[in-house]
Design a protein around this motif. Structure first.
Motif, mmCIF file in Angstrom:
data_model
loop_
_atom_site.group_PDB
_atom_site.id
_atom_site.type_symbol
_atom_site.label_atom_id
_atom_site.label_comp_id
_atom_site.label_asym_id
_atom_site.label_seq_id
_atom_site.Cartn_x
_atom_site.Cartn_y
_atom_site.Cartn_z
ATOM 1 N N ARG A 77 8.087 7.705 -8.029
ATOM 2 C CA ARG A 77 6.769 8.252 -7.680
ATOM 3 C C ARG A 77 5.913 8.568 -8.896
ATOM 4 O O ARG A 77 4.683 8.581 -8.816
ATOM 5 N N GLU A 78 6.530 8.841 -10.035
ATOM 6 C CA GLU A 78 5.757 9.171 -11.229
ATOM 7 C C GLU A 78 5.323 7.935 -12.003
ATOM 8 O O GLU A 78 4.554 8.039 -12.953
ATOM 9 N N ARG A 79 5.837 6.753 -11.583
ATOM 10 C CA ARG A 79 5.502 5.534 -12.324
ATOM 11 C C ARG A 79 5.117 4.398 -11.365
ATOM 12 O O ARG A 79 5.532 3.260 -11.531
ATOM 13 N N VAL A 80 4.322 4.723 -10.366
ATOM 14 C CA VAL A 80 3.863 3.714 -9.419
ATOM 15 C C VAL A 80 2.773 2.878 -10.085
ATOM 16 O O VAL A 80 1.850 3.406 -10.711
ATOM 17 N N PHE A 81 2.880 1.579 -9.978
ATOM 18 C CA PHE A 81 1.854 0.682 -10.525
ATOM 19 C C PHE A 81 1.157 -0.046 -9.371
ATOM 20 O O PHE A 81 1.711 -0.174 -8.272
ATOM 21 N N PRO A 82 -0.065 -0.519 -9.608
ATOM 22 C CA PRO A 82 -0.806 -1.189 -8.528
ATOM 23 C C PRO A 82 -0.028 -2.386 -7.994
ATOM 24 O O PRO A 82 0.507 -3.192 -8.757
ATOM 25 N N TYR A 83 0.037 -2.463 -6.681
ATOM 26 C CA TYR A 83 0.794 -3.553 -6.060
ATOM 27 C C TYR A 83 0.017 -4.105 -4.878
ATOM 28 O O TYR A 83 -0.332 -3.384 -3.956
ATOM 29 N N GLY A 84 -0.264 -5.386 -4.950
ATOM 30 C CA GLY A 84 -0.949 -6.044 -3.847
ATOM 31 C C GLY A 84 -0.215 -7.256 -3.346
ATOM 32 O O GLY A 84 -0.624 -7.890 -2.385
ATOM 33 N N GLY A 85 0.901 -7.580 -4.000
ATOM 34 C CA GLY A 85 1.670 -8.750 -3.597
ATOM 35 C C GLY A 85 2.676 -9.142 -4.663
ATOM 36 O O GLY A 85 2.811 -8.486 -5.704
ATOM 37 N N TRP A 86 3.379 -10.239 -4.404
ATOM 38 C CA TRP A 86 4.437 -10.708 -5.296
ATOM 39 C C TRP A 86 4.006 -10.768 -6.755
ATOM 40 O O TRP A 86 4.752 -10.388 -7.663
ATOM 41 N N SER A 87 2.793 -11.299 -7.001
ATOM 42 C CA SER A 87 2.371 -11.559 -8.379
ATOM 43 C C SER A 87 2.334 -10.295 -9.221
ATOM 44 O O SER A 87 2.495 -10.356 -10.447
ATOM 45 N N ASP A 88 2.148 -9.137 -8.590
ATOM 46 C CA ASP A 88 2.064 -7.888 -9.347
ATOM 47 C C ASP A 88 3.419 -7.427 -9.875
ATOM 48 O O ASP A 88 3.490 -6.519 -10.710
ATOM 49 N N LEU A 89 4.526 -8.026 -9.404
ATOM 50 C CA LEU A 89 5.852 -7.637 -9.864
ATOM 51 C C LEU A 89 6.256 -8.348 -11.149
ATOM 52 O O LEU A 89 7.139 -7.881 -11.869
ATOM 53 N N TYR A 90 5.619 -9.465 -11.456
ATOM 54 C CA TYR A 90 6.098 -10.289 -12.561
ATOM 55 C C TYR A 90 5.971 -9.631 -13.927
ATOM 56 O O TYR A 90 6.762 -9.912 -14.823
ATOM 57 N N GLY A 91 5.028 -8.732 -14.084
ATOM 58 C CA GLY A 91 4.860 -8.090 -15.381
ATOM 59 C C GLY A 91 5.713 -6.854 -15.577
ATOM 60 O O GLY A 91 5.564 -6.153 -16.586
ATOM 61 N N HIS A 92 6.618 -6.578 -14.662
ATOM 62 C CA HIS A 92 7.421 -5.359 -14.720
ATOM 63 C C HIS A 92 8.894 -5.699 -14.508
ATOM 64 O O HIS A 92 9.223 -6.540 -13.677
ATOM 65 N N PRO A 93 9.787 -5.040 -15.248
ATOM 66 C CA PRO A 93 11.229 -5.285 -15.049
ATOM 67 C C PRO A 93 11.721 -4.625 -13.769
ATOM 68 O O PRO A 93 11.357 -3.490 -13.461
ATOM 69 N N GLY A 94 12.544 -5.347 -13.015
ATOM 70 C CA GLY A 94 13.085 -4.808 -11.780
ATOM 71 C C GLY A 94 14.594 -4.829 -11.775
ATOM 72 O O GLY A 94 15.233 -5.324 -12.710
ATOM 73 N N ALA A 95 15.178 -4.301 -10.736
ATOM 74 C CA ALA A 95 16.635 -4.267 -10.592
ATOM 75 C C ALA A 95 17.013 -4.774 -9.211
ATOM 76 O O ALA A 95 16.268 -4.609 -8.241
ATOM 77 N N ILE A 96 18.189 -5.367 -9.145
ATOM 78 C CA ILE A 96 18.763 -5.834 -7.890
ATOM 79 C C ILE A 96 20.271 -5.714 -8.016
ATOM 80 O O ILE A 96 20.814 -5.753 -9.131
ATOM 81 N N LEU A 97 20.962 -5.523 -6.912
ATOM 82 C CA LEU A 97 22.415 -5.386 -6.990
ATOM 83 C C LEU A 97 23.052 -6.681 -7.463
ATOM 84 O O LEU A 97 22.615 -7.778 -7.126
ATOM 85 N N ALA A 98 24.129 -6.540 -8.215
ATOM 86 C CA ALA A 98 24.760 -7.691 -8.846
ATOM 87 C C ALA A 98 25.363 -8.659 -7.856
ATOM 88 O O ALA A 98 25.585 -9.825 -8.188
ATOM 89 N N ASP A 99 25.647 -8.186 -6.634
ATOM 90 C CA ASP A 99 26.187 -9.132 -5.655
ATOM 91 C C ASP A 99 25.143 -10.164 -5.242
ATOM 92 O O ASP A 99 25.465 -11.186 -4.652
ATOM 93 N N GLY A 100 23.865 -9.891 -5.608
ATOM 94 C CA GLY A 100 22.824 -10.886 -5.429
ATOM 95 C C GLY A 100 22.541 -11.254 -3.985
ATOM 96 O O GLY A 100 22.047 -12.342 -3.717
ATOM 97 N N ARG A 101 22.847 -10.354 -3.057
ATOM 98 C CA ARG A 101 22.711 -10.719 -1.650
ATOM 99 C C ARG A 101 21.280 -11.145 -1.324
ATOM 100 O O ARG A 101 21.046 -12.180 -0.710
#
Length: 270
Positions: free
Chosen positions: A124-148
């Motif tokens: 909540r303290e680091r919310v960035f503008p998001y309008g769709g998929w393209s807005d995620l590309y400039g930010h590092p994300g995380a996903i579980l290693a099982d890659g489901r």
């Protein structure tokens, strides 16, 4: 309350006009599924060879409504479970996505058991503008290693998002808390249960689901029990159970159940 809910649901299932099973070899079915799919399905920490979860509970209701015996067994990992069903050694695959080689070796039964969503979670303290998929590309994300999600959700698997694989939800949430990643992509029920256990629920914020896919019951085409009449019976009873509005209650109950048992970690951490 948790212990009283399932018997009540089983009683409701018993009112749904159980169908007589034709005499033959299919008075008993064997099912398996992904053992690391909470709150839908996971290994019981007290009995590791047993699978529990919302999908297991729904399967129990389905078996009672049909008046047949369906045994749920653990068949190793998710790929191992798929192989057992594809080979015909096990009849049913519980909670699977219809895609890839599975479509060639299994018949998927409509409607879906549940609908699973891939949700982006931010701090909540680091919310960035998001309008769709393209807005995620400039930010590092995380996903579980099982890659489901990366493996199973076709739209997500075709992206090149900067996603770091982590072993457990606890690790992913702590990285989000520390600002080491800007977002986490994961199923909402599991994230809420894990975040509440860690005291972080008030710190995270979900965005609208990126995409959703059905989790289905599938019957192996090489199963000796794979007959159109039985598939039709399974589909009809499953539709009745879903129309009775049971699925959300099963998910909530099992999210609490998973949380209460200490949030068993992913296989990568064991």
């Amino acid at each position: 309350m948790q212990n009283r809910l399932l018997p009540a649901l089983l009683a409701l299932a018993g009112l749904l006009s159980p169908l007589a099973v034709a005499a033959g070899t299919c008075e008993r079915l064997v099912a398996t599924g992904d053992p690391e799919q909470p709150p839908y399905l996971w290994r019981d920490p007290q009995h590791p060879d047993q699978l529990i979860g919302a999908s297991a509970d729904l399967l129990e209701l389905l078996a009672k409504a049909l008046g047949i015996r369906i045994d749920l067994v653990r068949a190793g990992s998710r790929p191992g479970a798929e192989e057992e069903v594809a080979s015909g050694r096990v009849d049913l695959l519980l909670g699977s996505f219809p895609g890839g080689a599975r479509l060639e070796s299994m018949d998927f039964i409509e409607p879906a058991l549940f609908v699973q969503s891939a949700v982006v979670w931010m701090h909540r303290e680091r919310v960035f503008p998001y309008g769709g998929w393209s807005d995620l590309y400039g930010h590092p994300g995380a996903i579980l290693a099982d890659g489901r999600f990366a493996r199973e959700f076709d739209p997500l698997s075709s992206t090149s998002l900067p996603l770091e694989e982590v072993s457990t939800l606890a690790e992913a949430l702590h990285k989000l808390q520390r600002g080491e990643v800007a977002y986490l992509i994961e199923e909402p029920h599991a994230v809420r249960a894990a975040a509440e256990t860690l005291g972080m629920l008030a710190e995270i914020q979900p965005l609208p689901p990126l995409l959703s896919e059905g989790l289905y019951l599938a019957m192996g085409r090489d199963s000796a029990c794979n007959e159109p009449e039985l598939r039709a019976r399974l589909a009809a009873k499953l539709a009745e159970l879903r129309a009775a509005g049971l699925t959300e209650g099963l998910l909530q109950r099992n999210a609490e159940r998973w949380k209460a048992r200490g949030l068993p970690s992913s296989p990568a951490a064991q």
